[in-house]
Design a protein around this motif. Structure first.
Motif, PDB file in Angstrom:
ATOM      1  N   LEU A  17      20.377  98.688  17.042  1.00  0.00           N
ATOM      2  CA  LEU A  17      19.488  99.158  18.105  1.00  0.00           C
ATOM      3  C   LEU A  17      18.775 100.439  17.677  1.00  0.00           C
ATOM      4  CD1 LEU A  17      18.364  98.866  20.947  1.00  0.00           C
ATOM      5  CD2 LEU A  17      20.363 100.115  21.780  1.00  0.00           C
ATOM      6  N   ASN A  18      19.493 101.336  17.030  1.00  0.00           N
ATOM      7  CA  ASN A  18      18.881 102.570  16.550  1.00  0.00           C
ATOM      8  C   ASN A  18      17.861 102.289  15.453  1.00  0.00           C
ATOM      9  OD1 ASN A  18      18.689 105.438  16.715  1.00  0.00           O
ATOM     10  ND2 ASN A  18      19.727 105.533  14.743  1.00  0.00           N
ATOM     11  N   TRP A  19      18.140 101.325  14.583  1.00  0.00           N
ATOM     12  CA  TRP A  19      17.223 100.942  13.510  1.00  0.00           C
ATOM     13  C   TRP A  19      15.891 100.488  14.108  1.00  0.00           C
ATOM     14  CZ3 TRP A  19      14.533  96.675  11.843  1.00  0.00           C
ATOM     15  CH2 TRP A  19      14.112  96.669  10.514  1.00  0.00           C
ATOM     16  N   VAL A  20      15.977  99.617  15.108  1.00  0.00           N
ATOM     17  CA  VAL A  20      14.763  99.112  15.762  1.00  0.00           C
ATOM     18  C   VAL A  20      14.071 100.244  16.518  1.00  0.00           C
ATOM     19  CG1 VAL A  20      13.898  97.514  17.518  1.00  0.00           C
ATOM     20  CG2 VAL A  20      15.660  96.767  15.922  1.00  0.00           C
ATOM     21  N   ARG A  21      14.839 101.085  17.206  1.00  0.00           N
ATOM     22  CA  ARG A  21      14.272 102.204  17.973  1.00  0.00           C
ATOM     23  C   ARG A  21      13.411 103.096  17.086  1.00  0.00           C
ATOM     24  NH1 ARG A  21      14.921 107.360  18.341  1.00  0.00           N
ATOM     25  NH2 ARG A  21      16.700 107.381  16.950  1.00  0.00           N
ATOM     26  N   ILE A  22      13.932 103.440  15.922  1.00  0.00           N
ATOM     27  CA  ILE A  22      13.200 104.307  14.998  1.00  0.00           C
ATOM     28  C   ILE A  22      11.910 103.639  14.536  1.00  0.00           C
ATOM     29  CG2 ILE A  22      13.282 105.336  12.695  1.00  0.00           C
ATOM     30  CD1 ILE A  22      16.323 105.791  13.249  1.00  0.00           C
ATOM     31  N   ARG A  23      11.975 102.376  14.182  1.00  0.00           N
ATOM     32  CA  ARG A  23      10.795 101.673  13.671  1.00  0.00           C
ATOM     33  C   ARG A  23       9.720 101.458  14.730  1.00  0.00           C
ATOM     34  NH1 ARG A  23      14.668 101.918  10.728  1.00  0.00           N
ATOM     35  NH2 ARG A  23      14.567 101.648   8.490  1.00  0.00           N
ATOM     36  N   LEU A  24      10.143 101.343  15.988  1.00  0.00           N
ATOM     37  CA  LEU A  24       9.166 101.202  17.060  1.00  0.00           C
ATOM     38  C   LEU A  24       8.635 102.547  17.537  1.00  0.00           C
ATOM     39  CD1 LEU A  24      10.753  98.364  19.231  1.00  0.00           C
ATOM     40  CD2 LEU A  24       8.815  98.199  17.658  1.00  0.00           C
ATOM     41  N   HIS A  26      10.310 104.780  19.369  1.00  0.00           N
ATOM     42  CA  HIS A  26      10.784 105.122  20.704  1.00  0.00           C
ATOM     43  C   HIS A  26      11.734 106.319  20.662  1.00  0.00           C
ATOM     44  CE1 HIS A  26      10.196 100.634  21.915  1.00  0.00           C
ATOM     45  NE2 HIS A  26       9.056 101.288  21.848  1.00  0.00           N
ATOM     46  N   ARG A  27      11.706 107.101  21.723  1.00  0.00           N
ATOM     47  CA  ARG A  27      12.663 108.202  21.849  1.00  0.00           C
ATOM     48  C   ARG A  27      13.976 107.707  22.439  1.00  0.00           C
ATOM     49  NH1 ARG A  27       9.192 113.259  24.237  1.00  0.00           N
ATOM     50  NH2 ARG A  27       7.620 113.257  22.602  1.00  0.00           N
ATOM     51  N   SER A  28      13.896 106.704  23.283  1.00  0.00           N
ATOM     52  CA  SER A  28      15.067 106.232  24.016  1.00  0.00           C
ATOM     53  C   SER A  28      15.448 104.808  23.598  1.00  0.00           C
ATOM     54  CB  SER A  28      14.761 106.253  25.519  1.00  0.00           C
ATOM     55  OG  SER A  28      15.749 105.572  26.239  1.00  0.00           O
ATOM     56  N   ALA A  29      16.743 104.593  23.445  1.00  0.00           N
ATOM     57  CA  ALA A  29      17.230 103.243  23.149  1.00  0.00           C
ATOM     58  C   ALA A  29      17.026 102.322  24.341  1.00  0.00           C
ATOM     59  CB  ALA A  29      18.703 103.283  22.759  1.00  0.00           C
ATOM     60  N   THR A  30      16.934 102.886  25.530  1.00  0.00           N
ATOM     61  CA  THR A  30      16.689 102.083  26.731  1.00  0.00           C
ATOM     62  C   THR A  30      15.330 101.399  26.644  1.00  0.00           C
ATOM     63  OG1 THR A  30      18.013 103.638  28.021  1.00  0.00           O
ATOM     64  CG2 THR A  30      16.577 102.167  29.253  1.00  0.00           C
ATOM     65  N   THR A  31      14.338 102.127  26.180  1.00  0.00           N
ATOM     66  CA  THR A  31      13.006 101.545  26.006  1.00  0.00           C
ATOM     67  C   THR A  31      13.051 100.430  24.969  1.00  0.00           C
ATOM     68  OG1 THR A  31      12.034 103.686  26.497  1.00  0.00           O
ATOM     69  CG2 THR A  31      10.601 102.065  25.457  1.00  0.00           C
ATOM     70  N   THR A  32      13.758 100.675  23.890  1.00  0.00           N
ATOM     71  CA  THR A  32      13.863  99.682  22.816  1.00  0.00           C
ATOM     72  C   THR A  32      14.543  98.415  23.307  1.00  0.00           C
ATOM     73  OG1 THR A  32      13.999 101.480  21.238  1.00  0.00           O
ATOM     74  CG2 THR A  32      14.676  99.311  20.463  1.00  0.00           C
ATOM     75  N   HIS A  37      14.556  91.074  23.273  1.00  0.00           N
ATOM     76  CA  HIS A  37      14.479  89.629  23.479  1.00  0.00           C
ATOM     77  C   HIS A  37      13.552  88.961  22.458  1.00  0.00           C
ATOM     78  CE1 HIS A  37      10.933  91.040  25.662  1.00  0.00           C
ATOM     79  NE2 HIS A  37      10.432  89.841  25.481  1.00  0.00           N
ATOM     80  N   THR A  38      12.641  89.718  21.870  1.00  0.00           N
ATOM     81  CA  THR A  38      11.716  89.140  20.896  1.00  0.00           C
ATOM     82  C   THR A  38      12.318  89.047  19.493  1.00  0.00           C
ATOM     83  OG1 THR A  38      10.751  91.276  20.373  1.00  0.00           O
ATOM     84  CG2 THR A  38       9.726  90.023  22.146  1.00  0.00           C
ATOM     85  N   LEU A  39      13.415  89.749  19.236  1.00  0.00           N
ATOM     86  CA  LEU A  39      13.981  89.763  17.886  1.00  0.00           C
ATOM     87  C   LEU A  39      14.495  88.396  17.454  1.00  0.00           C
ATOM     88  CD1 LEU A  39      15.840  93.177  17.763  1.00  0.00           C
ATOM     89  CD2 LEU A  39      13.673  92.545  16.705  1.00  0.00           C
TER      90      LEU A  39
END
Length: 74
Positions: A17-24, A26-32, A37-39
């Motif tokens: 989740l953190n890996w995806v958060r950084i690449r997108l 986002h500041r918050s994992a909640t947003t990520t 669902h698209t992964l």
């Protein structure tokens, strides 16, 4: 993955989740989490792109042998 396997996975690969958060970006994992669902769809599309053309056809398959008449006669 069960609860006992997750800590080992995270030590080896990190938190997905953190890996995806950084690449997108986002500041918050909640947003990520809203995008997760698209992964699964992305993973399947990626895997299908890596499959060589004709890999799903049975050995000895020939499009010329495949016809309506042949399918009915068999």
């Amino acid at each position: 993955m069960n609860g006992a396997q997750r800590p080992t996975y995270q030590r080896v690969f990190g938190d997905p989740l953190n890996w995806v958060r950084i690449r997108l970006g986002h500041r918050s994992a909640t947003t990520t989490a809203l995008y997760l669902h698209t992964l699964q769809e992305l993973e399947m599309r990626t895997r299908l792109e890596l499959v060589p053309e004709g890999a799903w056809e049975p050995a000895g398959f020939s499009p010329e042998d495949w016809s309506e008449a042949g399918a009915v006669a068999a």
